[in-house]
Design an enzyme around this catalytic site. Structure first.
Site, PDB file in Angstrom:
ATOM      1  N   CYS A  72      29.975  -6.874  -1.926  1.00 24.53           N
ATOM      2  CA  CYS A  72      28.822  -7.784  -1.954  1.00 24.53           C
ATOM      3  C   CYS A  72      29.196  -9.030  -2.756  1.00 24.53           C
ATOM      4  O   CYS A  72      28.885 -10.160  -2.368  1.00 24.53           O
ATOM      5  CB  CYS A  72      27.621  -7.118  -2.626  1.00 24.53           C
ATOM      6  SG  CYS A  72      27.156  -5.518  -1.963  1.00 24.53           S
ATOM      7  N   CYS A  75      31.018 -12.349  -1.306  1.00 24.72           N
ATOM      8  CA  CYS A  75      30.236 -13.432  -0.697  1.00 24.72           C
ATOM      9  C   CYS A  75      29.159 -13.957  -1.651  1.00 24.72           C
ATOM     10  O   CYS A  75      28.958 -15.163  -1.753  1.00 24.72           O
ATOM     11  CB  CYS A  75      29.562 -12.959   0.584  1.00 24.72           C
ATOM     12  SG  CYS A  75      30.710 -12.563   1.915  1.00 24.72           S
ATOM     13  N   HIS A  76      28.454 -13.035  -2.312  1.00 23.34           N
ATOM     14  CA  HIS A  76      27.266 -13.424  -3.085  1.00 23.34           C
ATOM     15  C   HIS A  76      27.580 -13.781  -4.532  1.00 23.34           C
ATOM     16  O   HIS A  76      26.696 -14.264  -5.243  1.00 23.34           O
ATOM     17  CB  HIS A  76      26.226 -12.300  -3.063  1.00 23.34           C
ATOM     18  CG  HIS A  76      25.658 -12.006  -1.706  1.00 23.34           C
ATOM     19  ND1 HIS A  76      24.810 -12.869  -1.059  1.00 23.34           N
ATOM     20  CD2 HIS A  76      25.828 -10.956  -0.875  1.00 23.34           C
ATOM     21  CE1 HIS A  76      24.471 -12.351   0.118  1.00 23.34           C
ATOM     22  NE2 HIS A  76      25.085 -11.198   0.253  1.00 23.34           N
ATOM     23  N   CYS A 173      -6.326   2.580   3.575  1.00 25.78           N
ATOM     24  CA  CYS A 173      -5.773   2.239   2.254  1.00 25.78           C
ATOM     25  C   CYS A 173      -6.853   1.568   1.410  1.00 25.78           C
ATOM     26  O   CYS A 173      -7.014   1.853   0.225  1.00 25.78           O
ATOM     27  CB  CYS A 173      -4.587   1.292   2.387  1.00 25.78           C
ATOM     28  SG  CYS A 173      -3.308   1.816   3.531  1.00 25.78           S
ATOM     29  N   CYS A 176      -9.634   3.305  -0.878  1.00 21.33           N
ATOM     30  CA  CYS A 176      -9.297   3.645  -2.261  1.00 21.33           C
ATOM     31  C   CYS A 176      -8.849   2.412  -3.049  1.00 21.33           C
ATOM     32  O   CYS A 176      -9.358   2.142  -4.123  1.00 21.33           O
ATOM     33  CB  CYS A 176      -8.172   4.683  -2.314  1.00 21.33           C
ATOM     34  SG  CYS A 176      -8.687   6.330  -1.818  1.00 21.33           S
ATOM     35  N   HIS A 177      -7.882   1.669  -2.508  1.00 20.41           N
ATOM     36  CA  HIS A 177      -7.157   0.705  -3.340  1.00 20.41           C
ATOM     37  C   HIS A 177      -7.814  -0.677  -3.415  1.00 20.41           C
ATOM     38  O   HIS A 177      -7.439  -1.475  -4.268  1.00 20.41           O
ATOM     39  CB  HIS A 177      -5.709   0.611  -2.877  1.00 20.41           C
ATOM     40  CG  HIS A 177      -5.002   1.934  -2.979  1.00 20.41           C
ATOM     41  ND1 HIS A 177      -4.685   2.501  -4.188  1.00 20.41           N
ATOM     42  CD2 HIS A 177      -4.617   2.826  -2.028  1.00 20.41           C
ATOM     43  CE1 HIS A 177      -4.096   3.680  -3.970  1.00 20.41           C
ATOM     44  NE2 HIS A 177      -4.046   3.900  -2.675  1.00 20.41           N
ATOM     45  N   CYS A 218       1.274   8.570   0.540  1.00 19.34           N
ATOM     46  CA  CYS A 218      -0.150   8.255   0.617  1.00 19.34           C
ATOM     47  C   CYS A 218      -0.703   8.575   2.006  1.00 19.34           C
ATOM     48  O   CYS A 218      -1.789   9.142   2.133  1.00 19.34           O
ATOM     49  CB  CYS A 218      -0.355   6.771   0.307  1.00 19.34           C
ATOM     50  SG  CYS A 218      -1.525   6.462  -1.017  1.00 19.34           S
TER      51      CYS A 218
END
Lengths: 257, 107
Positions: A72, A75-76, A173, A176-177, A218
């Site tokens: 990695c 290049c980075h 979702c 609840c959230h 969840c």
């Protein structure tokens, strides 16, 4: 008559407001719901087990892999420079695929396209380690995903998934959230479901895990069929959650109970 | 590859009580779990931890299956001399990790 209509409207007010989403000023990280012991664990880098994955990711970053025999870092360069703020912008639009990809998919695309290496398996130690190392470079930076206009239809799809009731418990979702995050469920804080710390160390998992793993937990909890790892629906949900948490600081690798 | 995180103060005054924290990476598989096919997942745990200071044993612990993954230990000592800590974790299937840290004591 007029007075009674006004009275009915007044009665309905809380229900009308409930449909609203959490305002920017009311956003709270899962961190703020935790007990002091768990907060202390996240705050101390030598007690936070997530840092073990970050350390491993740091060595993987510099390790050559695939037919290209490139690392990695080839290049980075130094991730502390090149990866700063990157995790705060994902999921991002991939021009070749024409759809958003999350950070894990971006790592694997970079492996196949540039390193000529095989993609790493979802929730594998290596993939989580690289993801944790990259995400750690964005610590404290505000979440800025979804700014690209090409992402707009995918954010909408994610929002629709978030709002759709599903499973035997017939819950979305949002039930609840968005609507009940200030309450508790079987002794646990419900929380707002803000994805500020992924990948994070969950004490229940005894391991680091991705946002997708959490989402699958969840969805299984409401007794619905969970989307597969890496499926477009998963990425759309991740994308919506990141736009929903816009401006909140990244905590990766966080600790949660 | 470094597999442990050690937190020891680099400097201490003579007579100070210092805290030593050691976190290591390990799955701590209990040996009591089964796969979906019904087979037992073999036990894979750390069985012993030792911390030596200048070669002398400072702290030792035996580990058992009930201990969580990525075990974290914290203990204290009185800083009397400068020296080197050597940490060693030993476990099932020939597992072994070491780490070290140094302490310099000033008057």
């Amino acid at each position: 008559m007029k007075r009674s209509i006004a009275f009915v409207v007044l009665l309905m007010m809380p229900y009308l407001l409930r449909a609203g989403e959490i305002p920017a000023t009311g956003r709270r990280s899962g961190y703020s719901f935790m007990a002091p012991d768990t907060r202390a664990m996240q705050d101390d880098d030598t007690a936070n087990p997530g840092m073990l994955w970050v350390m491993e990711g740091e060595s993987l970053w510099a390790k050559q892999d695939g037919a290209s025999e490139k690392a990695c870092a080839d290049c980075h360069g130094d991730a502390r420079e090149s990866m700063r703020g990157v995790a705060a912008r994902y999921p991002a639009f991939d021009q070749v695929l024409g759809r958003p990809v999350d950070l894990e998919q971006a790592i694997n695309l970079s492996r196949t396209r540039h390193q000529q290496a095989s993609p790493l398996a979802h929730e594998s130690r290596e993939l989580l380690a690289l993801e944790a190392y990259i995400a750690e470079q964005s610590r404290g930076m505000p979440i800025a995903a979804g700014a690209d206009p090409q992402l707009a239809p995918f954010v909408d799809k994610g929002r629709e998934l978030f709002m759709t009731r599903e499973g035997q418990l017939n819950l979305s979702c949002a039930n609840c959230h968005d609507d009940n995050w200030d309450k508790r469920l079987a002794g646990s804080a419900i929380t707002q479901g803000q994805p500020t710390g992924y990948p994070l160390y969950r004490l229940e998992w005894q391991s680091l895990g991705s946002l997708q793993r959490r989402l699958r937990g969840c969805v299984t909890g409401v007794r619905a069929q969970a989307f597969e790892f890496g499926s477009p629906e998963m990425v759309e949900l991740e994308l919506y959650l990141m736009t929903r948490a816009a401006g909140m600081p990244i905590e990766s690798p966080a600790v949660r109970p | 590859m470094a597999k442990a995180l050690i937190n020891v103060p680099a400097k201490a005054r003579r007579g100070d009580v210092i805290e030593i924290k050691a976190l290591t990476s390990h799955i701590m598989e209990t040996g009591y779990r089964h796969t979906a096919a019904g087979e037992i997942v073999p036990r894979d745990i750390i069985t012993s931890f030792t911390c030596r200071f200048n070669g002398a044993e400072l702290f030792r612990a035996d580990f058992f299956p009930a201990i969580a993954a990525n075990p974290y230990l914290s203990f204290f000592m009185i800083a009397n001399d400068s020296g080197k800590f050597d940490f060693e974790w030993i476990g099932d299937h020939g597992f072994s990790t070491t780490a070290s840290a140094s302490l310099s004591v000033v008057e």
